[in-house]
Design a protein around this motif. Structure first.
Motif, short mmCIF file in Angstrom:
data_model
loop_
_atom_site.label_atom_id
_atom_site.label_comp_id
_atom_site.label_asym_id
_atom_site.label_seq_id
_atom_site.Cartn_x
_atom_site.Cartn_y
_atom_site.Cartn_z
N SER A 156 0.81 -1.22 0.00
CA SER A 156 0.00 0.00 0.00
C SER A 156 0.84 1.26 0.00
O SER A 156 0.31 2.37 -0.06
CB SER A 156 -0.93 0.01 1.22
OG SER A 156 -0.17 0.07 2.43
N ASN A 157 2.18 1.12 0.06
CA ASN A 157 3.05 2.29 0.06
C ASN A 157 3.04 3.00 -1.29
O ASN A 157 2.72 2.40 -2.32
CB ASN A 157 4.49 1.89 0.40
CG ASN A 157 4.67 1.57 1.86
OD1 ASN A 157 3.72 1.57 2.63
ND2 ASN A 157 5.90 1.29 2.26
N ARG A 158 3.44 4.25 -1.27
CA ARG A 158 3.52 5.04 -2.50
C ARG A 158 4.70 4.57 -3.36
O ARG A 158 5.81 4.40 -2.86
CB ARG A 158 3.71 6.52 -2.15
CG ARG A 158 3.85 7.45 -3.36
CD ARG A 158 4.27 8.84 -2.92
NE ARG A 158 5.57 8.84 -2.27
CZ ARG A 158 5.97 9.73 -1.36
NH1 ARG A 158 5.15 10.68 -0.98
NH2 ARG A 158 7.17 9.65 -0.83
N THR A 159 4.44 4.36 -4.61
CA THR A 159 5.54 4.12 -5.55
C THR A 159 6.11 5.46 -5.99
O THR A 159 5.48 6.50 -5.83
CB THR A 159 5.06 3.34 -6.78
OG1 THR A 159 3.97 4.04 -7.38
CG2 THR A 159 4.62 1.93 -6.40
N PHE A 160 7.30 5.43 -6.56
CA PHE A 160 7.92 6.67 -7.03
C PHE A 160 7.29 7.18 -8.32
O PHE A 160 7.23 8.38 -8.54
CB PHE A 160 9.42 6.46 -7.27
CG PHE A 160 10.26 6.54 -6.02
CD1 PHE A 160 10.50 7.76 -5.40
CD2 PHE A 160 10.82 5.41 -5.47
CE1 PHE A 160 11.28 7.85 -4.27
CE2 PHE A 160 11.61 5.48 -4.32
CZ PHE A 160 11.84 6.71 -3.72
N VAL A 161 6.86 6.27 -9.18
CA VAL A 161 6.30 6.70 -10.46
C VAL A 161 4.84 6.30 -10.56
O VAL A 161 4.38 5.35 -9.92
CB VAL A 161 7.09 6.12 -11.65
CG1 VAL A 161 8.55 6.52 -11.59
CG2 VAL A 161 6.96 4.60 -11.73
N GLU A 162 4.12 7.04 -11.39
CA GLU A 162 2.73 6.72 -11.63
C GLU A 162 2.64 5.38 -12.35
O GLU A 162 3.41 5.08 -13.25
CB GLU A 162 2.07 7.80 -12.50
CG GLU A 162 1.96 9.16 -11.82
CD GLU A 162 0.92 9.18 -10.71
OE1 GLU A 162 0.13 8.22 -10.63
OE2 GLU A 162 0.88 10.15 -9.95
N GLY A 163 1.70 4.58 -11.92
CA GLY A 163 1.54 3.28 -12.55
C GLY A 163 0.42 2.52 -11.87
O GLY A 163 -0.18 2.99 -10.89
N SER A 164 0.16 1.35 -12.36
CA SER A 164 -0.91 0.52 -11.81
C SER A 164 -0.43 -0.91 -11.70
O SER A 164 0.36 -1.38 -12.53
CB SER A 164 -2.15 0.58 -12.72
OG SER A 164 -3.08 -0.41 -12.37
N ILE A 165 -0.90 -1.60 -10.68
CA ILE A 165 -0.54 -2.99 -10.50
C ILE A 165 -0.97 -3.81 -11.71
O ILE A 165 -0.36 -4.84 -12.03
CB ILE A 165 -1.18 -3.56 -9.21
CG1 ILE A 165 -0.66 -4.99 -8.92
CG2 ILE A 165 -2.68 -3.53 -9.28
CD1 ILE A 165 0.81 -5.10 -8.69
N THR A 166 -1.99 -3.36 -12.44
CA THR A 166 -2.44 -4.10 -13.62
C THR A 166 -1.38 -4.11 -14.71
O THR A 166 -1.39 -4.98 -15.58
CB THR A 166 -3.73 -3.48 -14.19
OG1 THR A 166 -3.50 -2.11 -14.52
CG2 THR A 166 -4.86 -3.57 -13.17
N GLN A 167 -0.46 -3.14 -14.68
CA GLN A 167 0.64 -3.11 -15.65
C GLN A 167 1.77 -4.04 -15.26
O GLN A 167 2.64 -4.33 -16.07
CB GLN A 167 1.19 -1.68 -15.77
CG GLN A 167 0.18 -0.66 -16.25
CD GLN A 167 0.71 0.76 -16.14
OE1 GLN A 167 0.65 1.38 -15.08
NE2 GLN A 167 1.24 1.27 -17.23
N ILE A 168 1.75 -4.52 -14.03
CA ILE A 168 2.85 -5.31 -13.48
C ILE A 168 2.47 -6.76 -13.25
O ILE A 168 3.31 -7.66 -13.31
CB ILE A 168 3.33 -4.70 -12.14
CG1 ILE A 168 3.63 -3.20 -12.30
CG2 ILE A 168 4.54 -5.43 -11.59
CD1 ILE A 168 4.77 -2.89 -13.25
#
Length: 443
Positions: A215-227
Protein backbone atom coordinates in the motif's frame (compact mmCIF):
# COMPACT_ATOMS: atom_id res chain seq x y z
CA UNK A 1 68.06 25.45 -24.40
CA UNK A 2 67.36 21.71 -24.33
CA UNK A 3 67.48 21.79 -20.50
CA UNK A 4 65.02 24.67 -20.44
CA UNK A 5 62.68 22.81 -22.80
CA UNK A 6 62.99 19.66 -20.68
CA UNK A 7 62.20 21.54 -17.47
CA UNK A 8 59.22 23.28 -19.07
CA UNK A 9 57.88 20.01 -20.42
CA UNK A 10 58.37 18.33 -17.06
CA UNK A 11 56.52 21.09 -15.22
CA UNK A 12 53.71 20.87 -17.76
CA UNK A 13 53.40 17.10 -17.24
CA UNK A 14 53.41 17.44 -13.44
CA UNK A 15 50.80 20.21 -13.55
CA UNK A 16 48.64 18.20 -15.95
CA UNK A 17 48.94 15.18 -13.65
CA UNK A 18 47.75 17.19 -10.67
CA UNK A 19 44.91 18.78 -12.59
CA UNK A 20 43.66 15.63 -14.27
CA UNK A 21 43.43 13.79 -10.98
CA UNK A 22 45.44 10.70 -10.21
CA UNK A 23 44.40 7.82 -7.97
CA UNK A 24 45.28 9.99 -4.99
CA UNK A 25 42.16 12.08 -5.54
CA UNK A 26 38.57 10.81 -5.72
CA UNK A 27 37.65 12.68 -8.90
CA UNK A 28 39.07 13.58 -12.30
CA UNK A 29 40.05 17.19 -13.01
CA UNK A 30 40.46 19.22 -16.21
CA UNK A 31 42.48 22.35 -16.90
CA UNK A 32 39.52 24.76 -16.81
CA UNK A 33 37.92 26.33 -13.75
CA UNK A 34 37.81 23.83 -10.91
CA UNK A 35 34.17 24.39 -9.97
CA UNK A 36 32.92 23.32 -13.41
CA UNK A 37 35.00 20.20 -13.85
CA UNK A 38 33.54 16.72 -14.39
CA UNK A 39 33.37 14.70 -11.22
CA UNK A 40 34.36 11.08 -10.74
CA UNK A 41 31.88 8.46 -9.64
CA UNK A 42 34.44 7.20 -7.16
CA UNK A 43 32.79 9.47 -4.60
CA UNK A 44 29.59 7.43 -4.94
CA UNK A 45 31.54 4.17 -4.93
CA UNK A 46 33.10 5.11 -1.60
CA UNK A 47 29.73 6.05 -0.09
CA UNK A 48 28.23 2.76 -1.29
CA UNK A 49 31.10 0.96 0.44
CA UNK A 50 30.23 2.69 3.70
CA UNK A 51 26.51 2.07 3.19
CA UNK A 52 27.17 -1.66 2.88
CA UNK A 53 29.24 -1.65 6.06
CA UNK A 54 26.39 0.09 7.88
CA UNK A 55 23.97 -2.59 6.72
CA UNK A 56 26.17 -5.24 8.29
CA UNK A 57 26.12 -3.33 11.57
CA UNK A 58 22.37 -2.68 11.58
CA UNK A 59 19.84 -4.97 13.22
CA UNK A 60 16.07 -5.01 13.14
CA UNK A 61 15.69 -3.52 9.64
CA UNK A 62 14.56 -5.88 6.90
CA UNK A 63 15.33 -5.84 3.20
CA UNK A 64 12.33 -3.63 2.25
CA UNK A 65 13.45 -0.94 4.69
CA UNK A 66 17.07 -1.13 3.60
CA UNK A 67 16.12 -0.97 -0.08
CA UNK A 68 14.16 2.18 0.74
CA UNK A 69 17.34 3.70 2.18
CA UNK A 70 19.14 3.08 -1.10
CA UNK A 71 16.25 4.52 -3.09
CA UNK A 72 15.92 7.82 -1.26
CA UNK A 73 19.69 8.23 -0.95
CA UNK A 74 20.00 7.78 -4.71
CA UNK A 75 17.36 10.43 -5.37
CA UNK A 76 19.09 12.86 -2.99
CA UNK A 77 22.44 12.28 -4.68
CA UNK A 78 21.04 12.90 -8.14
CA UNK A 79 19.17 16.05 -7.08
CA UNK A 80 22.27 17.38 -5.31
CA UNK A 81 24.25 17.50 -8.57
CA UNK A 82 21.68 17.68 -11.37
CA UNK A 83 22.24 21.45 -11.49
CA UNK A 84 25.85 20.88 -12.51
CA UNK A 85 24.80 20.07 -16.08
CA UNK A 86 22.03 21.91 -17.94
CA UNK A 87 21.40 18.87 -20.12
CA UNK A 88 19.94 16.99 -17.14
CA UNK A 89 16.52 17.40 -15.58
CA UNK A 90 15.38 17.36 -11.96
CA UNK A 91 13.04 14.61 -10.77
CA UNK A 92 10.97 17.23 -8.97
CA UNK A 93 7.45 17.07 -10.39
CA UNK A 94 8.23 13.70 -11.99
CA UNK A 95 8.26 11.52 -8.87
CA UNK A 96 4.88 11.12 -7.20
CA UNK A 97 4.53 13.69 -4.42
CA UNK A 98 7.95 15.29 -4.92
CA UNK A 99 6.92 18.91 -5.30
CA UNK A 100 9.24 20.73 -2.90
CA UNK A 101 12.95 20.99 -3.64
CA UNK A 102 15.45 23.77 -2.91
CA UNK A 103 16.33 26.06 -5.79
CA UNK A 104 19.61 25.27 -7.48
CA UNK A 105 22.42 27.63 -6.41
CA UNK A 106 22.57 30.78 -8.51
CA UNK A 107 26.29 31.18 -7.95
CA UNK A 108 28.61 29.51 -10.43
CA UNK A 109 31.15 29.03 -7.69
CA UNK A 110 29.74 25.73 -6.43
CA UNK A 111 31.73 22.60 -5.65
CA UNK A 112 29.28 19.97 -6.84
CA UNK A 113 31.19 17.02 -5.36
CA UNK A 114 30.81 18.75 -1.98
CA UNK A 115 27.07 18.92 -2.57
CA UNK A 116 26.95 15.19 -3.34
CA UNK A 117 29.14 14.41 -0.35
CA UNK A 118 26.95 16.39 2.04
CA UNK A 119 23.70 14.98 0.66
CA UNK A 120 24.80 11.36 0.98
CA UNK A 121 26.21 11.97 4.45
CA UNK A 122 22.98 13.51 5.72
CA UNK A 123 20.83 10.77 4.21
CA UNK A 124 22.85 7.99 5.82
CA UNK A 125 23.03 9.84 9.14
CA UNK A 126 19.23 9.98 9.20
CA UNK A 127 18.75 6.33 8.23
CA UNK A 128 21.47 4.84 10.42
CA UNK A 129 21.31 7.08 13.46
CA UNK A 130 20.82 4.05 15.73
CA UNK A 131 23.53 1.91 14.13
CA UNK A 132 26.46 1.45 16.56
CA UNK A 133 29.35 3.60 15.36
CA UNK A 134 27.37 4.67 12.31
CA UNK A 135 27.44 8.42 12.82
CA UNK A 136 31.18 8.45 13.49
CA UNK A 137 31.86 6.49 10.30
CA UNK A 138 29.68 8.81 8.27
CA UNK A 139 31.28 11.93 9.75
CA UNK A 140 34.73 10.52 9.02
CA UNK A 141 34.09 9.85 5.32
CA UNK A 142 32.37 13.19 4.84
CA UNK A 143 35.30 15.03 6.43
CA UNK A 144 37.84 13.06 4.40
CA UNK A 145 36.16 14.12 1.16
CA UNK A 146 35.98 17.76 2.19
CA UNK A 147 39.72 17.67 2.85
CA UNK A 148 40.41 16.03 -0.51
CA UNK A 149 38.30 18.61 -2.31
CA UNK A 150 40.20 21.40 -0.63
CA UNK A 151 43.52 19.79 -1.48
CA UNK A 152 42.45 19.41 -5.11
CA UNK A 153 41.99 23.16 -5.45
CA UNK A 154 38.36 23.90 -4.75
CA UNK A 155 37.91 27.17 -2.85
CA UNK A 156 36.46 27.12 0.63
CA UNK A 157 33.59 29.31 -0.59
CA UNK A 158 32.67 26.83 -3.34
CA UNK A 159 32.89 23.88 -0.95
CA UNK A 160 30.66 25.64 1.57
CA UNK A 161 28.15 26.52 -1.15
CA UNK A 162 28.07 22.91 -2.28
CA UNK A 163 27.69 21.56 1.24
CA UNK A 164 24.85 23.95 2.01
CA UNK A 165 22.94 22.94 -1.10
CA UNK A 166 23.54 19.22 -0.58
CA UNK A 167 22.19 19.42 2.95
CA UNK A 168 19.11 21.32 1.78
CA UNK A 169 18.43 18.66 -0.83
CA UNK A 170 18.86 15.84 1.69
CA UNK A 171 16.43 17.50 4.10
CA UNK A 172 13.84 17.90 1.34
CA UNK A 173 14.16 14.24 0.31
CA UNK A 174 13.95 13.07 3.93
CA UNK A 175 10.72 15.04 4.34
CA UNK A 176 9.45 13.51 1.11
CA UNK A 177 10.28 10.02 2.39
CA UNK A 178 8.10 10.53 5.45
CA UNK A 179 4.99 10.62 3.26
CA UNK A 180 5.39 7.29 1.42
CA UNK A 181 3.39 5.26 3.95
CA UNK A 182 6.27 3.13 5.24
CA UNK A 183 5.93 4.48 8.79
CA UNK A 184 2.14 4.18 8.88
CA UNK A 185 0.87 2.16 11.83
CA UNK A 186 -1.48 -0.52 10.53
CA UNK A 187 -3.73 -2.89 12.45
CA UNK A 188 -2.27 -6.33 13.18
CA UNK A 189 -2.34 -8.48 10.09
CA UNK A 190 -4.31 -11.70 10.35
CA UNK A 191 -3.37 -14.05 7.51
CA UNK A 192 -6.22 -15.97 5.90
CA UNK A 193 -6.49 -19.64 6.81
CA UNK A 194 -7.16 -22.49 4.42
CA UNK A 195 -5.66 -25.16 2.22
CA UNK A 196 -2.88 -23.85 0.03
CA UNK A 197 -2.48 -20.60 1.96
CA UNK A 198 0.70 -19.31 3.57
CA UNK A 199 1.56 -20.39 7.10
CA UNK A 200 4.41 -19.41 9.40
CA UNK A 201 7.53 -21.34 8.46
CA UNK A 202 10.39 -22.93 10.41
CA UNK A 203 12.77 -22.41 12.01
CA UNK A 204 11.58 -19.09 13.48
CA UNK A 205 7.84 -19.32 12.68
CA UNK A 206 7.92 -15.52 12.52
CA UNK A 207 4.91 -13.32 11.90
CA UNK A 208 4.31 -12.25 8.29
CA UNK A 209 6.72 -9.51 7.26
CA UNK A 210 5.55 -6.10 5.98
CA UNK A 211 2.04 -7.25 4.94
CA UNK A 212 1.05 -3.66 4.15
CA UNK A 213 4.12 -2.79 2.07
CA UNK A 214 2.03 -3.04 -1.07
CA UNK A 215 0.00 0.00 0.00
CA UNK A 216 3.05 2.29 0.06
CA UNK A 217 3.52 5.04 -2.50
CA UNK A 218 5.54 4.12 -5.55
CA UNK A 219 7.92 6.67 -7.03
CA UNK A 220 6.30 6.70 -10.46
CA UNK A 221 2.73 6.72 -11.63
CA UNK A 222 1.54 3.28 -12.55
CA UNK A 223 -0.91 0.52 -11.81
CA UNK A 224 -0.54 -2.99 -10.50
CA UNK A 225 -2.44 -4.10 -13.62
CA UNK A 226 0.64 -3.11 -15.65
CA UNK A 227 2.85 -5.31 -13.48
CA UNK A 228 0.74 -8.33 -12.51
CA UNK A 229 2.03 -11.76 -13.50
CA UNK A 230 -0.43 -14.55 -14.22
CA UNK A 231 -2.08 -16.18 -11.19
CA UNK A 232 -0.26 -19.11 -9.61
CA UNK A 233 -1.16 -22.71 -10.45
CA UNK A 234 -4.36 -23.78 -8.61
CA UNK A 235 -3.57 -25.48 -5.33
CA UNK A 236 -3.93 -29.24 -5.12
CA UNK A 237 -2.61 -32.14 -3.06
CA UNK A 238 -3.30 -34.65 -5.82
CA UNK A 239 0.00 -36.30 -6.81
CA UNK A 240 -1.09 -36.08 -10.46
CA UNK A 241 -1.72 -32.31 -10.28
CA UNK A 242 0.43 -29.54 -11.63
CA UNK A 243 0.80 -28.02 -8.17
CA UNK A 244 2.11 -31.24 -6.66
CA UNK A 245 4.56 -31.60 -9.55
CA UNK A 246 5.76 -28.04 -8.99
CA UNK A 247 6.48 -28.75 -5.32
CA UNK A 248 8.04 -32.12 -6.05
CA UNK A 249 10.45 -30.37 -8.42
CA UNK A 250 11.74 -28.36 -5.45
CA UNK A 251 11.93 -31.47 -3.28
CA UNK A 252 13.74 -33.55 -5.90
CA UNK A 253 16.20 -30.79 -6.68
CA UNK A 254 17.08 -30.43 -2.99
CA UNK A 255 18.10 -34.09 -2.84
CA UNK A 256 20.58 -33.82 -5.67
CA UNK A 257 22.00 -30.31 -5.57
CA UNK A 258 25.44 -29.95 -7.08
CA UNK A 259 28.18 -28.05 -5.26
CA UNK A 260 27.72 -25.22 -7.76
CA UNK A 261 23.99 -25.00 -7.10
CA UNK A 262 24.55 -24.91 -3.33
CA UNK A 263 27.14 -22.17 -3.80
CA UNK A 264 24.70 -20.24 -5.96
CA UNK A 265 21.97 -20.49 -3.31
CA UNK A 266 24.28 -19.26 -0.57
CA UNK A 267 25.99 -16.57 -2.66
CA UNK A 268 22.62 -14.94 -3.38
CA UNK A 269 21.11 -15.56 0.06
CA UNK A 270 21.48 -11.82 0.79
CA UNK A 271 19.53 -11.90 4.06
CA UNK A 272 20.48 -8.93 6.31
CA UNK A 273 22.08 -11.02 9.05
CA UNK A 274 25.35 -9.17 9.64
CA UNK A 275 27.07 -10.88 6.71
CA UNK A 276 25.03 -10.24 3.60
CA UNK A 277 24.08 -6.86 2.12
CA UNK A 278 20.52 -7.71 0.96
CA UNK A 279 19.56 -7.94 -2.71
CA UNK A 280 19.53 -4.16 -3.24
CA UNK A 281 22.87 -3.94 -1.45
CA UNK A 282 24.30 -6.75 -3.59
CA UNK A 283 23.44 -4.85 -6.78
CA UNK A 284 24.73 -1.62 -5.25
CA UNK A 285 28.02 -3.44 -4.71
CA UNK A 286 27.96 -4.51 -8.36
CA UNK A 287 27.34 -0.91 -9.44
CA UNK A 288 30.19 0.23 -7.18
CA UNK A 289 32.53 -2.15 -8.96
CA UNK A 290 31.38 -1.02 -12.42
CA UNK A 291 31.82 2.63 -11.45
CA UNK A 292 35.41 1.96 -10.46
CA UNK A 293 36.25 -0.38 -13.35
CA UNK A 294 34.69 1.84 -16.04
CA UNK A 295 35.78 5.11 -14.39
CA UNK A 296 32.27 6.54 -14.64
CA UNK A 297 31.61 10.19 -13.92
CA UNK A 298 29.69 11.14 -10.81
CA UNK A 299 26.67 12.31 -12.80
CA UNK A 300 26.32 9.17 -14.94
CA UNK A 301 26.89 7.07 -11.80
CA UNK A 302 24.17 9.03 -10.00
CA UNK A 303 21.73 8.50 -12.86
CA UNK A 304 22.34 4.73 -12.81
CA UNK A 305 22.06 4.67 -9.01
CA UNK A 306 18.78 6.58 -9.04
CA UNK A 307 17.24 4.46 -11.77
CA UNK A 308 18.24 1.32 -9.89
CA UNK A 309 17.12 2.54 -6.45
CA UNK A 310 13.75 3.79 -7.67
CA UNK A 311 13.10 0.64 -9.71
CA UNK A 312 13.91 -1.70 -6.83
CA UNK A 313 11.71 0.26 -4.43
CA UNK A 314 8.73 0.17 -6.78
CA UNK A 315 9.27 -3.50 -7.66
CA UNK A 316 9.18 -4.36 -3.96
CA UNK A 317 5.85 -2.59 -3.53
CA UNK A 318 4.26 -4.27 -6.54
CA UNK A 319 5.69 -7.66 -5.54
CA UNK A 320 4.18 -7.48 -2.06
CA UNK A 321 0.83 -6.41 -3.44
CA UNK A 322 0.80 -9.69 -5.35
CA UNK A 323 2.20 -11.74 -2.45
CA UNK A 324 -0.52 -10.81 -0.04
CA UNK A 325 -3.20 -11.04 -2.71
CA UNK A 326 -2.53 -14.76 -3.25
CA UNK A 327 -0.99 -15.73 0.13
CA UNK A 328 0.44 -18.86 -1.45
CA UNK A 329 1.89 -21.71 0.61
CA UNK A 330 5.68 -22.10 0.79
CA UNK A 331 7.44 -25.29 -0.35
CA UNK A 332 8.57 -26.26 3.15
CA UNK A 333 5.01 -26.18 4.49
CA UNK A 334 3.62 -28.21 1.61
CA UNK A 335 6.43 -30.79 1.81
CA UNK A 336 5.93 -31.21 5.55
CA UNK A 337 2.11 -31.38 5.47
CA UNK A 338 1.19 -33.00 2.19
CA UNK A 339 4.25 -34.99 1.15
CA UNK A 340 4.79 -36.55 4.58
CA UNK A 341 8.36 -35.31 4.90
CA UNK A 342 8.28 -33.51 8.28
CA UNK A 343 12.08 -33.37 8.67
CA UNK A 344 12.82 -31.84 5.26
CA UNK A 345 14.71 -28.55 5.36
CA UNK A 346 15.60 -26.03 2.69
CA UNK A 347 19.20 -25.09 1.88
CA UNK A 348 18.59 -21.51 2.99
CA UNK A 349 15.98 -20.27 5.46
CA UNK A 350 12.53 -19.44 4.14
CA UNK A 351 11.62 -15.72 4.57
CA UNK A 352 8.52 -14.92 6.60
CA UNK A 353 6.14 -13.85 3.86
CA UNK A 354 4.00 -15.60 1.22
CA UNK A 355 5.46 -17.55 -1.68
CA UNK A 356 4.29 -15.93 -4.90
CA UNK A 357 6.08 -14.17 -6.53
CA UNK A 358 9.73 -14.33 -5.47
CA UNK A 359 10.71 -10.98 -3.97
CA UNK A 360 14.43 -11.55 -4.49
CA UNK A 361 13.86 -12.29 -8.16
CA UNK A 362 11.72 -9.14 -8.44
CA UNK A 363 14.18 -6.74 -6.88
CA UNK A 364 17.27 -8.23 -8.57
CA UNK A 365 15.71 -8.09 -12.03
CA UNK A 366 14.46 -4.57 -11.35
CA UNK A 367 18.01 -3.53 -10.47
CA UNK A 368 19.49 -5.34 -13.47
CA UNK A 369 16.97 -3.91 -15.93
CA UNK A 370 17.54 -0.38 -14.63
CA UNK A 371 21.33 -0.71 -14.79
CA UNK A 372 21.11 -2.17 -18.30
CA UNK A 373 19.02 0.80 -19.42
CA UNK A 374 21.36 3.29 -17.77
CA UNK A 375 24.76 1.81 -18.59
CA UNK A 376 24.20 -0.75 -21.35
CA UNK A 377 23.09 -4.34 -21.64
CA UNK A 378 26.49 -5.75 -22.65
CA UNK A 379 28.59 -4.83 -19.62
CA UNK A 380 30.22 -7.98 -18.29
CA UNK A 381 31.70 -8.15 -14.81
CA UNK A 382 33.09 -10.46 -12.17
CA UNK A 383 31.13 -10.10 -8.94
CA UNK A 384 33.45 -9.70 -5.93
CA UNK A 385 30.68 -8.69 -3.51
CA UNK A 386 31.29 -11.47 -1.01
CA UNK A 387 34.98 -12.18 -1.43
CA UNK A 388 35.44 -11.47 2.28
CA UNK A 389 32.96 -14.24 3.14
CA UNK A 390 35.06 -16.79 1.33
CA UNK A 391 32.97 -16.98 -1.86
CA UNK A 392 34.78 -17.28 -5.16
CA UNK A 393 34.10 -14.32 -7.47
CA UNK A 394 31.36 -15.05 -10.02
CA UNK A 395 31.41 -13.90 -13.66
CA UNK A 396 28.32 -12.59 -15.48
CA UNK A 397 28.03 -11.54 -19.10
CA UNK A 398 25.63 -8.74 -18.17
CA UNK A 399 23.42 -7.40 -15.37
CA UNK A 400 20.39 -9.46 -16.33
CA UNK A 401 22.42 -12.68 -16.28
CA UNK A 402 23.22 -11.95 -12.65
CA UNK A 403 19.53 -11.34 -11.90
CA UNK A 404 18.55 -14.58 -13.61
CA UNK A 405 21.03 -16.46 -11.42
CA UNK A 406 19.78 -14.66 -8.32
CA UNK A 407 16.29 -15.82 -9.22
CA UNK A 408 17.06 -19.49 -9.83
CA UNK A 409 19.18 -19.52 -6.68
CA UNK A 410 15.90 -19.29 -4.74
CA UNK A 411 14.74 -22.54 -6.36
CA UNK A 412 18.06 -24.23 -5.52
CA UNK A 413 17.76 -22.82 -2.01
CA UNK A 414 14.47 -24.68 -1.63
CA UNK A 415 12.38 -21.62 -0.79
CA UNK A 416 10.58 -20.94 -4.08
CA UNK A 417 8.87 -22.81 -6.89
CA UNK A 418 10.21 -22.11 -10.38
CA UNK A 419 6.89 -20.47 -11.29
CA UNK A 420 7.36 -17.98 -8.43
CA UNK A 421 10.89 -17.21 -9.59
CA UNK A 422 9.74 -16.54 -13.14
CA UNK A 423 6.85 -14.40 -11.94
CA UNK A 424 9.23 -12.39 -9.77
CA UNK A 425 11.62 -11.79 -12.65
CA UNK A 426 8.69 -10.52 -14.70
CA UNK A 427 7.51 -8.17 -11.92
CA UNK A 428 11.04 -6.76 -11.59
CA UNK A 429 11.51 -6.21 -15.30
CA UNK A 430 8.11 -4.57 -15.78
CA UNK A 431 8.57 -2.36 -12.73
CA UNK A 432 11.93 -1.10 -13.97
CA UNK A 433 10.60 -0.55 -17.48
CA UNK A 434 7.75 1.50 -16.07
CA UNK A 435 10.25 3.63 -14.13
CA UNK A 436 12.60 4.20 -17.05
CA UNK A 437 9.70 4.96 -19.41
CA UNK A 438 8.11 7.49 -17.06
CA UNK A 439 11.16 9.39 -15.82
CA UNK A 440 13.14 11.84 -17.92
CA UNK A 441 16.70 12.41 -16.73
CA UNK A 442 17.96 14.29 -19.79
CA UNK A 443 16.23 17.27 -21.38
Amino acid sequence: MKKLFFLSASLFIILSFLLTGCDKFPFHEEKDKVTTKPMSGQLLADWITLHLKLIRSTTGVGTPGLSRHFAYSSVALYESIVGSNKQYKSLGGQLKGLTTLPASPESKDVCWPASANAALADMLRAFYVNTPGGTARIDSLETAYVQKLSTAGYSQASITAGETYGKEVAQAILEYAKTDGFATVHPPYVPPVGDGLWEKTPPAFAAPAVPYLGSNRTFVEGSITQILPTAPIPFSTDPSSGFYAMVKEVYDASAQLTAEQKTMANFWDDVPNGKYYTGPGHFAAILRQVITDKKLSLLESAVAYAKMGISVNDAFIYCFQVKYKHNLIRPITYIHKYMNQPTWTSTINTPNHPEYPSAHSSLCMAAATALSEALGSHISFTDHTYDDLGFEPRYYKNFEAAAQEAGISRFYGGIHYKASVNAGLLVGKKSAQLVTNRLQFRK
